[in-house]
Design a protein around this motif. Structure first.
Motif, mmCIF file in Angstrom:
data_model
loop_
_atom_site.group_PDB
_atom_site.id
_atom_site.type_symbol
_atom_site.label_atom_id
_atom_site.label_comp_id
_atom_site.label_asym_id
_atom_site.label_seq_id
_atom_site.Cartn_x
_atom_site.Cartn_y
_atom_site.Cartn_z
ATOM 1 N N LYS A 18 -3.887 -20.781 -34.599
ATOM 2 C CA LYS A 18 -3.835 -22.120 -35.212
ATOM 3 C C LYS A 18 -3.703 -23.250 -34.199
ATOM 4 C CE LYS A 18 -1.885 -20.206 -39.476
ATOM 5 N NZ LYS A 18 -1.910 -18.804 -39.051
ATOM 6 N N GLU A 19 -4.199 -23.028 -32.986
ATOM 7 C CA GLU A 19 -4.230 -24.074 -31.972
ATOM 8 C C GLU A 19 -5.528 -23.959 -31.185
ATOM 9 O OE1 GLU A 19 -0.894 -24.059 -29.403
ATOM 10 O OE2 GLU A 19 0.603 -24.256 -31.003
ATOM 11 N N ARG A 20 -6.134 -25.096 -30.915
ATOM 12 C CA ARG A 20 -7.348 -25.074 -30.096
ATOM 13 C C ARG A 20 -6.959 -24.903 -28.635
ATOM 14 N NH1 ARG A 20 -12.256 -25.754 -32.043
ATOM 15 N NH2 ARG A 20 -12.460 -26.413 -34.212
ATOM 16 N N THR A 21 -7.523 -23.886 -27.999
ATOM 17 C CA THR A 21 -7.204 -23.572 -26.606
ATOM 18 C C THR A 21 -8.472 -23.687 -25.770
ATOM 19 O OG1 THR A 21 -5.541 -22.007 -27.405
ATOM 20 C CG2 THR A 21 -6.141 -21.884 -25.091
ATOM 21 N N GLY A 48 -14.368 -17.586 -30.316
ATOM 22 C CA GLY A 48 -14.929 -18.627 -29.460
ATOM 23 C C GLY A 48 -15.602 -19.688 -30.311
ATOM 24 N N LYS A 49 -15.327 -20.975 -30.037
ATOM 25 C CA LYS A 49 -15.861 -22.068 -30.841
ATOM 26 C C LYS A 49 -16.829 -22.961 -30.076
ATOM 27 C CE LYS A 49 -13.470 -20.732 -34.330
ATOM 28 N NZ LYS A 49 -14.153 -20.018 -35.427
ATOM 29 N N ARG A 50 -16.460 -23.319 -28.838
ATOM 30 C CA ARG A 50 -17.317 -24.197 -28.034
ATOM 31 C C ARG A 50 -17.436 -23.619 -26.633
ATOM 32 N NH1 ARG A 50 -15.398 -30.483 -29.140
ATOM 33 N NH2 ARG A 50 -16.110 -30.643 -31.285
ATOM 34 N N THR A 90 -19.081 -25.129 -13.433
ATOM 35 C CA THR A 90 -17.837 -25.037 -14.199
ATOM 36 C C THR A 90 -18.130 -24.613 -15.632
ATOM 37 O OG1 THR A 90 -16.852 -26.779 -12.843
ATOM 38 C CG2 THR A 90 -15.769 -26.258 -14.932
ATOM 39 N N THR A 91 -17.483 -23.539 -16.047
ATOM 40 C CA THR A 91 -17.628 -23.019 -17.410
ATOM 41 C C THR A 91 -16.429 -23.458 -18.243
ATOM 42 O OG1 THR A 91 -18.841 -21.084 -16.613
ATOM 43 C CG2 THR A 91 -17.847 -20.920 -18.805
ATOM 44 N N HIS A 92 -16.699 -24.013 -19.424
ATOM 45 C CA HIS A 92 -15.653 -24.416 -20.364
ATOM 46 C C HIS A 92 -15.764 -23.562 -21.622
ATOM 47 C CE1 HIS A 92 -14.592 -28.337 -18.372
ATOM 48 N NE2 HIS A 92 -15.815 -28.167 -17.878
ATOM 49 N N CYS A 93 -14.656 -22.989 -22.068
ATOM 50 C CA CYS A 93 -14.627 -22.212 -23.313
ATOM 51 C C CYS A 93 -13.467 -22.707 -24.168
ATOM 52 C CB CYS A 93 -14.445 -20.722 -23.047
ATOM 53 S SG CYS A 93 -15.850 -19.924 -22.240
ATOM 54 N N GLU A 94 -13.722 -22.878 -25.448
ATOM 55 C CA GLU A 94 -12.680 -23.302 -26.378
ATOM 56 C C GLU A 94 -12.564 -22.275 -27.496
ATOM 57 O OE1 GLU A 94 -12.003 -27.589 -27.322
ATOM 58 O OE2 GLU A 94 -12.526 -26.928 -29.340
ATOM 59 N N GLN A 99 -12.194 -11.959 -2.943
ATOM 60 C CA GLN A 99 -11.183 -12.513 -3.828
ATOM 61 C C GLN A 99 -10.893 -13.956 -3.403
ATOM 62 O OE1 GLN A 99 -9.674 -10.781 -6.523
ATOM 63 N NE2 GLN A 99 -11.438 -9.507 -6.090
ATOM 64 N N VAL A 100 -10.610 -14.803 -4.374
ATOM 65 C CA VAL A 100 -10.288 -16.195 -4.078
ATOM 66 C C VAL A 100 -9.010 -16.569 -4.819
ATOM 67 C CG1 VAL A 100 -12.663 -16.863 -3.672
ATOM 68 C CG2 VAL A 100 -11.748 -16.990 -5.979
ATOM 69 N N SER A 101 -8.550 -17.786 -4.590
ATOM 70 C CA SER A 101 -7.281 -18.215 -5.166
ATOM 71 C C SER A 101 -7.428 -18.559 -6.642
ATOM 72 C CB SER A 101 -6.770 -19.445 -4.408
ATOM 73 O OG SER A 101 -7.608 -20.559 -4.687
ATOM 74 N N ASN A 102 -6.286 -18.773 -7.284
ATOM 75 C CA ASN A 102 -6.250 -19.062 -8.712
ATOM 76 C C ASN A 102 -6.618 -20.514 -9.022
ATOM 77 O OD1 ASN A 102 -5.869 -18.435 -11.387
ATOM 78 N ND2 ASN A 102 -3.703 -18.977 -11.375
ATOM 79 N N THR A 103 -7.061 -21.268 -8.013
ATOM 80 C CA THR A 103 -7.436 -22.656 -8.267
ATOM 81 C C THR A 103 -8.693 -22.747 -9.116
ATOM 82 O OG1 THR A 103 -8.712 -22.677 -6.208
ATOM 83 C CG2 THR A 103 -6.438 -23.443 -6.098
ATOM 84 N N GLN A 104 -9.349 -21.600 -9.348
ATOM 85 C CA GLN A 104 -10.568 -21.616 -10.161
ATOM 86 C C GLN A 104 -10.288 -21.652 -11.658
ATOM 87 O OE1 GLN A 104 -11.910 -18.021 -8.073
ATOM 88 N NE2 GLN A 104 -13.902 -18.974 -8.072
ATOM 89 N N TYR A 105 -9.022 -21.598 -12.053
ATOM 90 C CA TYR A 105 -8.689 -21.517 -13.468
ATOM 91 C C TYR A 105 -7.774 -22.678 -13.871
ATOM 92 C CZ TYR A 105 -5.367 -20.251 -17.149
ATOM 93 O OH TYR A 105 -4.530 -20.272 -18.226
ATOM 94 N N LYS A 106 -8.094 -23.336 -14.990
ATOM 95 C CA LYS A 106 -7.255 -24.410 -15.508
ATOM 96 C C LYS A 106 -7.243 -24.325 -17.028
ATOM 97 C CE LYS A 106 -8.917 -27.536 -11.849
ATOM 98 N NZ LYS A 106 -10.094 -26.753 -11.458
ATOM 99 N N GLU A 107 -6.108 -24.679 -17.610
ATOM 100 C CA GLU A 107 -6.049 -24.809 -19.065
ATOM 101 C C GLU A 107 -6.111 -26.293 -19.384
ATOM 102 O OE1 GLU A 107 -3.381 -23.521 -22.951
ATOM 103 O OE2 GLU A 107 -3.008 -22.613 -21.003
ATOM 104 N N ARG A 108 -7.037 -26.654 -20.251
ATOM 105 C CA ARG A 108 -7.278 -28.053 -20.556
ATOM 106 C C ARG A 108 -6.905 -28.361 -22.008
ATOM 107 N NH1 ARG A 108 -7.668 -30.607 -15.727
ATOM 108 N NH2 ARG A 108 -9.481 -30.005 -14.526
ATOM 109 N N SER A 109 -6.839 -29.647 -22.323
ATOM 110 C CA SER A 109 -6.669 -30.055 -23.712
ATOM 111 C C SER A 109 -7.984 -29.813 -24.437
ATOM 112 C CB SER A 109 -6.288 -31.530 -23.785
ATOM 113 O OG SER A 109 -7.278 -32.321 -23.150
ATOM 114 N N PRO A 110 -7.974 -29.762 -25.790
ATOM 115 C CA PRO A 110 -9.218 -29.490 -26.532
ATOM 116 C C PRO A 110 -10.318 -30.475 -26.183
ATOM 117 C CG PRO A 110 -7.327 -29.323 -27.978
ATOM 118 C CD PRO A 110 -6.820 -29.861 -26.673
ATOM 119 N N MET A 111 -11.570 -29.983 -26.222
ATOM 120 C CA MET A 111 -12.713 -30.854 -25.970
ATOM 121 C C MET A 111 -12.751 -31.923 -27.054
ATOM 122 S SD MET A 111 -15.670 -28.072 -25.042
ATOM 123 C CE MET A 111 -15.258 -26.531 -24.225
#
Length: 699
Positions: free
Chosen positions: A346-349, A380-382, A424-428, A474-486
């Motif tokens: 029940k939350e957009r991630t 998956g929505k967007r 950059t790939t975005h998934c919601e 292998q690379v650092s975790n800087t490739q991953y971010k959690e964002r607010s909903p599109m």
């Protein structure tokens, strides 16, 4: 709107001869479409085996399902312009524009058949509730019902594709001189609605010439052979070790093959590789084994034998470049480790994952992306892909209505990726379950990946995303971010339309020296059988009292809940627990009564006070007041509406409405009343001034 394919000049366009195609939705060839492009219009003749309603829609180019579709609904010699933006909800009437984009030229019903002739412009002005028809493949949806009332179509629906306008001419070179067949023949489709069947293949055994020599695949396509079932989508994987179901098709289990080569969905066309490039197989490529997975839809629940197959052409005459499949986003499913808590309900991630410049700087050459396959699972929505060069960024592809059951390869204009660029790939994600959903390879888990066909081959490995580079380092975790909903406006989110804006209405301003006293807005919801719900809400901004007038059919229960726009757009299941007024017909008392003060599962104390109620000619008219905390200063609140025949779960009978203000009143700001002492001072000053005036006149 699809911005990826160039829109041809429509001023003098005329493509001539009519083209016709039969489609099978529920019974053999039950929906026929004929089309012809004339100047800036497309003319359609729909012949359907029903005397009820029929629907034809233009879908989102990246998915092509009902969600996000621009739809023409035809019934009773009337065409209605509609669109969809929510799952399991009846399409909404598009009244953003004064005139419909669809025109009905004729409508004939007889002997179990309906023939409708319709037309529309190829290009539309309102890209938020209408879709243009552009050059190349257009995703379309077909549906019909058995009555003239728009009800759920059941299995009488089909997403497919039509090319109304030919796309740009591309040089695909000479087709391969050899043909490979990967068939599901022998697979028995069981008596289930949804089935996944798999079969493994040893290429060296099937085609001995591939054992020692590299060949190039020049094209690949799926040939569905539907019976009582329908082949819904297919995915082809490659692997070095022997897969399951080798040479004997069976129900899918755990698949050791995970190198995606190709995917197809209903209506998908043949993929032809550019004339200068081919997909390498055989020899030392490591692709000895293939695994083919088919998804079947079996609405009749009848057992049948499948003979669907994937066909590819290949050649020993190698082309100049190798085609590579770049795995972007989360190619190693590393999110299963990064997000230990999973995706909450029940939350957009929204997650963002980079194939960063550090990775692409290891590319040995620039590479051109020409075809894309988007991949998430069921929640998956967007999903979208952004290409960045320095400070410049451009969206390559976007799907706001991703559908797991409608995955297919999407051709795009060639996009050059230079070493040092970023992808950059975005998934919601969103789901209404009760437990967290975790990332993983299972179909009940989630993924965030984009597969991009490109040439020439730029790296030894095609993985470039979270915890992986093209070089495999292998690379650092800087490739991953959690964002607010599109939050960017997408199809169906047109600001200014009374039902569509996901942003709060603009503030109402009064002239200087005045304050907002009252606002008024109205809502209309069309029901079946020419019934409707009308609601008018008048809000005093000074006392926070709302007066609500509801007109609705007496034979239905109706619920209405004013809420804040922030709540309505939160992505949560806002119907549940919303303070609401619900009326239904009490058969014993022969009158409508308030039965609950909540749209949740249990009654709540109501904040509504009934002022009057009248029932006349099958219509219930109620006037009530409320001091609901949802009253919002300076703007109208959002509204939730639900209805039904019996007081039970509303199903698709619900609306989330963002009404525009119909009218508002302002009033002058009252000046403060003088205190007694001030009044005495004013009186004394007035007497003195009067006395001085008399003295002046005498002198």
């Amino acid at each position: 709107m699809n911005n990826l394919l160039p829109l041809l000049s429509l001023v003098t366009l005329s493509l001539g001869a009519e083209v016709c195609q039969d489609y099978t939705l529920a019974t053999d060839n039950d929906y026929n479409v004929c089309w012809e492009v004339k100047n800036d219009e497309v003319h359609l003749k729909l012949t359907v085996k029903t005397e009820g309603w029929i629907g034809f829609g233009i879908g989102e180019y990246a998915a092509g399902g009902m969600l996000g579709a621009d739809i023409a609904m035809i019934s009773n010699n009337v065409i209605t312009d509609m669109f969809t933006k929510e799952e399991r909800v009846t399409p909404l009437k598009d009244d953003c524009n004064a005139a419909s984009d669809w025109d009905l030229e004729s409508h004939e019903v007889s002997a179990g058949k309906t023939v409708a002739v319709i037309k529309r412009k190829l290009a539309v002005q309102d890209s938020q509730t209408d879709r243009s028809i552009e050059a190349g493949t257009t995703r379309v949806i077909l549906a019909y019902g058995e009555t003239n009332t728009f009800t759920y179509h059941g299995n009488q629906r089909l997403p497919t594709a039509i090319t109304f306008i030919p796309g740009p001419v591309i040089d695909y070179g000479t087709e391969g001189d050899r043909t490979g067949i990967l068939s599901m023949e022998g697979f028995k489709v069981p008596t289930k609605r949804t089935i996944y069947g798999c079969r493994g293949f040893d290429l060296h055994a099937l085609y001995p010439e591939l054992a020692n020599t590299v060949h190039h695949i020049t094209s690949i396509e799926t040939i569905p052979v539907d019976g009582n079932y329908q082949s819904h989508h297919a995915v082809l994987y490659a692997c070095a070790n022997s897969p399951n179901q080798l040479d004997a098709p069976d129900l899918c289990g755990n698949n050791p093959c995970d190198e995606l080569l190709y995917a197809w969905a209903v209506g998908g066309e043949k993929i032809r590789f550019p004339g200068v490039a081919g997909l390498p197989i055989g020899g030392d490529t490591g692709y000895r084994y293939l695994s083919l997975e088919f998804h079947y839809d079996n609405p009749k629940l009848v057992s049948d034998n499948d003979a669907s197959y994937v066909k590819f052409t290949y050649t020993s005459v190698l082309r100049r470049h190798d085609v590579q499949v770049l795995w972007l986003g989360d190619p190693k499913v590393a999110m299963s480790v990064v997000t230990e808590d999973g995706i909450a309900p029940k939350e957009r991630t929204h997650y963002e994952m980079d194939c960063n410049s550090d990775c692409t700087s290891r590319f040995t050459t620039p590479t051109k992306i020409f075809n894309i396959f988007l991949h998430m699972h069921t929640i998956g929505k967007r999903i979208r892909l952004v290409h960045s060069q320095g400070s410049n960024s451009k969206e390559i592809i976007r799907s706001d209505y991703y559908d797991f059951d409608l995955q297919h390869a999407i051709p795009i204009p060639e996009t050059v990726i230079q070493p040092g660029d970023q992808l950059t790939t975005h998934c919601e994600f969103y789901h209404e379950g009760n437990e967290n959903v975790y990332f993983g390879s299972g179909s009940n888990e989630e993924m965030c990946m984009i597969f991009a066909y490109s040439y020439p081959k730029a790296a030894k490995q095609g993985h470039c995303g979270l915890y992986s580079c093209a070089s495999g380092l292998q690379v650092s975790n800087t490739q991953y971010k959690e964002r607010s909903p599109m939050v960017a406006l997408s199809f169906g989110d047109k600001a200014g339309c009374k039902y569509t804006s996901d942003d709060p209405p603009e503030a109402i301003t009064c002239p200087n020296g005045e304050v907002l006293e009252e606002i008024e807005y109205s809502i209309e919801v069309d029901l079946e059988n020419n019934q409707e719900i009308k609601i008018k809400v008048t809000t005093s901004m000074l006392t926070s009292v709302q007066t609500i007038e509801i007109q609705s059919p007496v034979d239905k229960w109706v619920g209405f809940a004013p809420v804040s726009v922030a709540t309505a757009t939160s992505g949560k299941q806002v119907m549940n627990g919303a303070t609401a007024v619900i009326y239904k017909k009490d058969a014993t008392k022969q009158e409508s009564v308030l039965v609950s003060g909540s749209l949740g599962s249990s009654p709540a104390s109501s904040v509504f006070t009934q002022m009057s109620m009248v029932e006349l000619s099958g219509v219930r008219k109620i006037v009530l007041t409320s001091q609901s905390v949802s009253v919002m200063k300076q703007q109208a609140s959002a509204s939730l509406i639900a209805w039904g025949d019996a007081l039970e779960y509303h199903g698709q009978n619900r609306r989330r409405v963002f009404p525009a203000v119909d009218s508002f009143k302002c009033k002058p700001i009252l000046q403060s009343t003088p205190t007694p002492s001030n009044a005495n001072q004013c009186l004394f000053s007035t007497v003195i001034m009067f006395f001085c005036a008399i003295v002046f006149l005498v002198l």
